[in-house]
Write a protein that holds these residues in place. Structure first.
Motif, PDB file in Angstrom:
ATOM      1  N   HIS A  31       6.572 -17.231  57.326  1.00  0.00           N
ATOM      2  CA  HIS A  31       7.903 -17.809  57.436  1.00  0.00           C
ATOM      3  C   HIS A  31       8.437 -17.662  58.854  1.00  0.00           C
ATOM      4  O   HIS A  31       7.981 -16.828  59.628  1.00  0.00           O
ATOM      5  N   SER A  46      22.609 -22.188  63.716  1.00  0.00           N
ATOM      6  CA  SER A  46      22.824 -23.505  64.328  1.00  0.00           C
ATOM      7  C   SER A  46      24.283 -23.609  64.755  1.00  0.00           C
ATOM      8  O   SER A  46      25.097 -22.727  64.470  1.00  0.00           O
ATOM      9  N   LEU A  76      24.609 -22.379  60.276  1.00  0.00           N
ATOM     10  CA  LEU A  76      23.560 -22.310  59.263  1.00  0.00           C
ATOM     11  C   LEU A  76      22.325 -21.620  59.826  1.00  0.00           C
ATOM     12  O   LEU A  76      21.975 -21.810  60.986  1.00  0.00           O
ATOM     13  N   ILE A  77      21.659 -20.845  58.983  1.00  0.00           N
ATOM     14  CA  ILE A  77      20.389 -20.224  59.353  1.00  0.00           C
ATOM     15  C   ILE A  77      19.285 -21.054  58.712  1.00  0.00           C
ATOM     16  O   ILE A  77      19.324 -21.328  57.515  1.00  0.00           O
ATOM     17  N   GLN A  78      18.294 -21.432  59.496  1.00  0.00           N
ATOM     18  CA  GLN A  78      17.191 -22.230  58.981  1.00  0.00           C
ATOM     19  C   GLN A  78      15.987 -21.330  58.758  1.00  0.00           C
ATOM     20  O   GLN A  78      15.627 -20.531  59.618  1.00  0.00           O
ATOM     21  N   ILE A  79      15.381 -21.472  57.577  1.00  0.00           N
ATOM     22  CA  ILE A  79      14.190 -20.690  57.227  1.00  0.00           C
ATOM     23  C   ILE A  79      13.096 -21.676  56.838  1.00  0.00           C
ATOM     24  O   ILE A  79      13.310 -22.565  56.025  1.00  0.00           O
ATOM     25  N   THR A  80      11.916 -21.510  57.420  1.00  0.00           N
ATOM     26  CA  THR A  80      10.769 -22.316  57.019  1.00  0.00           C
ATOM     27  C   THR A  80       9.749 -21.390  56.380  1.00  0.00           C
ATOM     28  O   THR A  80       9.582 -20.251  56.810  1.00  0.00           O
TER      29      THR A  80
END
Length: 112
Positions: free
Chosen positions: A17, A23, A27-31
């Motif tokens: 991950h 952003s 917002l926090i983006q998690i992949t």
């Protein structure tokens, strides 16, 4: 603070991950990347006629398809006598149980 806690929480995640910073919208983006392969379920059966040289659809799916087609034919305005001729393997599946699928069809044709 929140970013550090999120990293600690995701530390036990087995999937690869990436956590990106906040952003401009907050917002926090998690992949995440899958670690296990996709499960493929093969529903075909060994053909009872050729004994393994070919594959056929499972008999339960064939019976479901026959039922759908019969419902469509019966629901049409064309009221005629209908005769279903099936392979002995499918026929035995239609005769199993009390009431059997065949009996349910017969009762539905009388009541319907």
């Amino acid at each position: 603070m929140l970013f550090k806690e999120l990293k600690e929480f995701m530390a036990n995640d087995r999937a690869q991950h990436t956590i990106l910073p906040l952003s401009k919208f907050g917002l926090i983006q998690i992949t995440r990347q899958r670690t296990k392969p996709e499960i493929v379920i093969n529903t075909s059966e060994t053909c009872p006629v050729c004994e393994g040289t070919g594959k056929v659809s499972p008999s339960i799916l064939i019976v479901d398809r026959i039922e759908r087609d019969l419902e469509y034919i019966i629901s049409s305005d064309n009221k005629q006598t209908l005769r279903v001729i099936a392979h002995p393997y499918i026929y035995s599946h239609l005769k199993i149980g009390i009431p059997s699928i065949q009996m349910k069809w017969f009762l539905n044709s009388i009541n319907g």
